[in-house]
Design a protein around this motif. Structure first.
Motif, PDB file in Angstrom:
ATOM      1  N   SER A   1       1.186  -1.074  -0.205  1.00  0.00           N
ATOM      2  CA  SER A   1      -0.079   0.066  -0.103  1.00  0.00           C
ATOM      3  C   SER A   1       0.585   1.151   0.147  1.00  0.00           C
ATOM      4  O   SER A   1       1.174   2.278  -0.444  1.00  0.00           O
ATOM      5  CB  SER A   1      -0.992   0.013   1.207  1.00  0.00           C
ATOM      6  OG  SER A   1      -1.897  -1.005   0.651  1.00  0.00           O
ATOM      7  N   LEU A   2       1.459   1.282   1.006  1.00  0.00           N
ATOM      8  CA  LEU A   2       2.963   2.192   0.763  1.00  0.00           C
ATOM      9  C   LEU A   2       3.506   2.840  -0.273  1.00  0.00           C
ATOM     10  O   LEU A   2       3.635   4.185  -0.903  1.00  0.00           O
ATOM     11  CB  LEU A   2       4.021   2.528   2.137  1.00  0.00           C
ATOM     12  CG  LEU A   2       3.497   2.107   3.714  1.00  0.00           C
ATOM     13  CD1 LEU A   2       4.296   1.829   4.449  1.00  0.00           C
ATOM     14  CD2 LEU A   2       2.749   3.469   3.738  1.00  0.00           C
ATOM     15  N   ASP A   3       4.279   1.377  -1.015  1.00  0.00           N
ATOM     16  CA  ASP A   3       4.590   1.708  -2.296  1.00  0.00           C
ATOM     17  C   ASP A   3       3.742   2.594  -3.446  1.00  0.00           C
ATOM     18  O   ASP A   3       4.041   2.499  -4.334  1.00  0.00           O
ATOM     19  CB  ASP A   3       4.807   0.279  -2.629  1.00  0.00           C
ATOM     20  CG  ASP A   3       6.097   0.254  -4.087  1.00  0.00           C
ATOM     21  OD1 ASP A   3       6.668   0.690  -4.508  1.00  0.00           O
ATOM     22  OD2 ASP A   3       5.250   0.118  -5.395  1.00  0.00           O
ATOM     23  N   ARG A   4       2.640   1.744  -3.452  1.00  0.00           N
ATOM     24  CA  ARG A   4       1.377   2.480  -4.135  1.00  0.00           C
ATOM     25  C   ARG A   4       1.021   3.672  -4.112  1.00  0.00           C
ATOM     26  O   ARG A   4       1.126   4.666  -4.892  1.00  0.00           O
ATOM     27  CB  ARG A   4       0.327   1.876  -4.431  1.00  0.00           C
ATOM     28  CG  ARG A   4      -1.406   2.103  -4.826  1.00  0.00           C
ATOM     29  CD  ARG A   4      -1.016   1.830  -6.238  1.00  0.00           C
ATOM     30  NE  ARG A   4      -1.311   0.703  -6.448  1.00  0.00           N
ATOM     31  CZ  ARG A   4      -0.838  -0.488  -7.456  1.00  0.00           C
ATOM     32  NH1 ARG A   4      -0.716   0.320  -8.921  1.00  0.00           N
ATOM     33  NH2 ARG A   4      -1.295  -1.375  -8.178  1.00  0.00           N
TER      34      ARG A   4
ATOM     35  N   GLY B   1       3.632   5.607  -2.817  1.00  0.00           N
ATOM     36  CA  GLY B   1       4.269   6.349  -3.676  1.00  0.00           C
ATOM     37  C   GLY B   1       5.326   7.652  -3.113  1.00  0.00           C
ATOM     38  O   GLY B   1       5.852   8.345  -3.495  1.00  0.00           O
ATOM     39  N   THR B   2       5.026   8.049  -1.469  1.00  0.00           N
ATOM     40  CA  THR B   2       6.104   8.958  -0.300  1.00  0.00           C
ATOM     41  C   THR B   2       6.921   9.153  -1.092  1.00  0.00           C
ATOM     42  O   THR B   2       7.743   8.038  -1.463  1.00  0.00           O
ATOM     43  CB  THR B   2       5.260   9.321   0.768  1.00  0.00           C
ATOM     44  OG1 THR B   2       5.682   7.589   0.890  1.00  0.00           O
ATOM     45  CG2 THR B   2       3.545   8.953   0.332  1.00  0.00           C
ATOM     46  N   ARG B   3       7.467  10.141  -0.622  1.00  0.00           N
ATOM     47  CA  ARG B   3       8.886  10.742  -0.505  1.00  0.00           C
ATOM     48  C   ARG B   3       9.821   9.739   0.653  1.00  0.00           C
ATOM     49  O   ARG B   3      10.991   8.730   0.360  1.00  0.00           O
ATOM     50  CB  ARG B   3       9.437  11.967  -0.525  1.00  0.00           C
ATOM     51  CG  ARG B   3      10.425  11.932  -0.340  1.00  0.00           C
ATOM     52  CD  ARG B   3      11.213  13.303  -0.230  1.00  0.00           C
ATOM     53  NE  ARG B   3      12.968  13.875   0.092  1.00  0.00           N
ATOM     54  CZ  ARG B   3      12.938  15.236   0.470  1.00  0.00           C
ATOM     55  NH1 ARG B   3      12.113  16.564   0.655  1.00  0.00           N
ATOM     56  NH2 ARG B   3      14.446  15.455   0.217  1.00  0.00           N
ATOM     57  N   TRP B   4       9.349   9.767   1.716  1.00  0.00           N
ATOM     58  CA  TRP B   4      10.112   8.995   2.397  1.00  0.00           C
ATOM     59  C   TRP B   4      10.133   7.213   2.248  1.00  0.00           C
ATOM     60  O   TRP B   4      10.438   5.854   2.367  1.00  0.00           O
ATOM     61  CB  TRP B   4       9.672   9.183   3.934  1.00  0.00           C
ATOM     62  CG  TRP B   4       8.302   8.936   4.403  1.00  0.00           C
ATOM     63  CD1 TRP B   4       6.741   8.859   3.817  1.00  0.00           C
ATOM     64  CD2 TRP B   4       7.514   6.722   4.554  1.00  0.00           C
ATOM     65  NE1 TRP B   4       5.628   8.434   4.693  1.00  0.00           N
ATOM     66  CE2 TRP B   4       5.944   7.251   5.217  1.00  0.00           C
ATOM     67  CE3 TRP B   4       8.474   5.724   5.109  1.00  0.00           C
ATOM     68  CZ2 TRP B   4       5.095   6.040   4.938  1.00  0.00           C
ATOM     69  CZ3 TRP B   4       7.643   5.249   5.402  1.00  0.00           C
ATOM     70  CH2 TRP B   4       6.964   4.817   5.243  1.00  0.00           C
ATOM     71  N   VAL B   5       9.188   6.668   1.102  1.00  0.00           N
ATOM     72  CA  VAL B   5       8.809   5.675   1.282  1.00  0.00           C
ATOM     73  C   VAL B   5       9.942   4.876   0.342  1.00  0.00           C
ATOM     74  O   VAL B   5      10.636   4.246  -0.289  1.00  0.00           O
ATOM     75  CB  VAL B   5       7.479   5.179   0.746  1.00  0.00           C
ATOM     76  CG1 VAL B   5       7.516   4.185  -0.109  1.00  0.00           C
ATOM     77  CG2 VAL B   5       6.265   5.583   1.481  1.00  0.00           C
ATOM     78  N   ASP B   6      10.092   6.155  -1.267  1.00  0.00           N
ATOM     79  CA  ASP B   6      10.803   5.879  -1.946  1.00  0.00           C
ATOM     80  C   ASP B   6      12.731   5.520  -1.024  1.00  0.00           C
ATOM     81  O   ASP B   6      13.580   4.954  -1.087  1.00  0.00           O
ATOM     82  CB  ASP B   6      11.184   7.318  -3.362  1.00  0.00           C
ATOM     83  CG  ASP B   6      10.237   7.146  -3.806  1.00  0.00           C
ATOM     84  OD1 ASP B   6       9.214   5.866  -3.882  1.00  0.00           O
ATOM     85  OD2 ASP B   6       9.385   8.527  -4.563  1.00  0.00           O
ATOM     86  N   GLU B   7      13.017   6.930  -0.228  1.00  0.00           N
ATOM     87  CA  GLU B   7      14.082   6.100   0.774  1.00  0.00           C
ATOM     88  C   GLU B   7      14.313   5.258   1.893  1.00  0.00           C
ATOM     89  O   GLU B   7      15.605   4.876   1.008  1.00  0.00           O
ATOM     90  CB  GLU B   7      14.249   7.663   1.418  1.00  0.00           C
ATOM     91  CG  GLU B   7      14.083   9.575   0.877  1.00  0.00           C
ATOM     92  CD  GLU B   7      13.974  10.564   2.109  1.00  0.00           C
ATOM     93  OE1 GLU B   7      14.294   9.395   3.356  1.00  0.00           O
ATOM     94  OE2 GLU B   7      14.793  11.126   1.487  1.00  0.00           O
ATOM     95  N   LEU B   8      12.996   4.887   1.347  1.00  0.00           N
ATOM     96  CA  LEU B   8      13.218   3.330   2.667  1.00  0.00           C
ATOM     97  C   LEU B   8      13.026   2.657   1.246  1.00  0.00           C
ATOM     98  O   LEU B   8      14.199   1.043   2.106  1.00  0.00           O
ATOM     99  CB  LEU B   8      11.428   3.129   3.073  1.00  0.00           C
ATOM    100  CG  LEU B   8      11.364   1.968   3.741  1.00  0.00           C
ATOM    101  CD1 LEU B   8      11.982   1.572   5.207  1.00  0.00           C
ATOM    102  CD2 LEU B   8      10.226   1.792   4.440  1.00  0.00           C
TER     103      LEU B   8
END
Length: 305
Positions: free
Chosen positions: A26-29, A31-38
């Motif tokens: 769900s977080l990958d969908r 696509g927030t900035r901190w998710v990209d960093e994670l």
């Protein structure tokens, strides 16, 4: 029996993993900035795991080279010296031809073609993949390797950088079903899309039957899609399937790159569709071709006793 009964630890662990997987997807969908960093941090961890797994293989190769026959090493060094002399001679002609072509382009109000910079990389392993068309290299964001950068070897196109972390990158080979590249059909001047099949073969669909191309013809990158520089060898036609009812032919090709024994490769670190600085700076002269004498000389290598 209760849902979280201590007698069912396997089911409890499975349930927790399923919930965590759903949350991560769900977080990958989102696509927030901190998710990209994670995602980048997790990618660095997986790259480290792949390197650790590949270390025994690298160690075995090092030991094998250590115990190699000394005469073979001398022969290999002599061959490399001869090859270096040939390449340096060809480079002299290449520099002269580049200057002539740039002068002609300037007369035709065209832009000189710059040779894109390349970065030497080494394959360090393969991530889990059903097709086996992915591999990792020891270059990443710290070396200015970005997703989308083309990858070549000494013979032709290998693929494209799929994902890049700080210390490594994942490359998708051109034989993957998810990889498509625009190619020039031999000497016809026409272009078409070539895709991978998941195996060794490459295919081009719906080519006009009037196109004069046959087995043995070499296919080059067209540069139309802006992802690859123009003129790099991609594949050689091995079979032509004729469909007279539809008026099209289907081309089968094999890569010219040595994908089976791929160890070292080159990453083209500057995207071919990036803006040219000389175009935005008026009449400033283009960068000169680097002198041939700056090329590395293998004769400087230490002799093997």
């Amino acid at each position: 029996m209760a849902l979280f009964d201590t007698h069912r630890p396997g089911f409890n662990l499975l349930l927790v993993l399923v919930v965590v997987s759903i949350v991560l997807m769900s977080l990958d969908r989102i696509g927030t900035r901190w998710v990209d960093e994670l995602d980048g941090d997790l990618g660095s961890v997986t790259d480290g795991v792949i390197k650790a797994i590949h270390q025994p293989v690298a160690l075995t190769r090092s030991v094998s080279r250590w115990f190699a026959d000394r005469d073979d090493l001398h022969d290999e060094l002599d061959r490399l010296r001869e090859e270096n002399i040939l390449l340096r001679g060809q480079m002299q002609q290449f520099a002269s031809l580049t200057q002539e072509v740039d002068a002609l382009r300037e007369l035709l109000d065209g832009r000189p073609v710059d040779v894109p910079p390349v970065l030497l990389a080494r394959r360090i392993g393969r991530p889990p993949n059903s097709e086996g068309n992915l591999f990792t290299i020891d270059r990443g964001l710290d070396d200015d390797v970005q997703p989308g950068d083309p990858v070549i070897d000494a013979h032709g196109l290998v693929g494209q950088v799929l994902r890049s972390t700080g210390s490594g990158a994942t490359v998708v080979q051109l034989t993957s079903r998810d990889h498509v590249v625009s190619v020039l059909l031999g000497e016809t001047g026409r272009s078409s899309l070539m895709r991978g099949t998941g195996g060794r073969e490459l295919v081009i669909e719906r080519v006009s039957e009037r196109t004069r191309i046959g087995t043995g013809d070499l296919l080059y990158t067209s540069g139309i899609e802006g992802a690859f520089p123009r003129g790099y060898p991609v594949g050689r036609v091995t079979k032509v399937d004729m469909d007279e009812a539809q008026g099209f032919v289907r081309l089968h090709a094999e890569p010219v790159a040595d994908l089976e024994r791929l160890d070292h490769m080159l990453v083209i670190t500057e995207p071919p569709d990036s803006p040219d600085d000389s175009a935005t700076q008026g009449d400033e002269p283009a960068a000169e071709t680097p002198p041939v004498e700056d090329a590395p000389d293998i004769e400087d290598a230490p002799d093997v006793d």
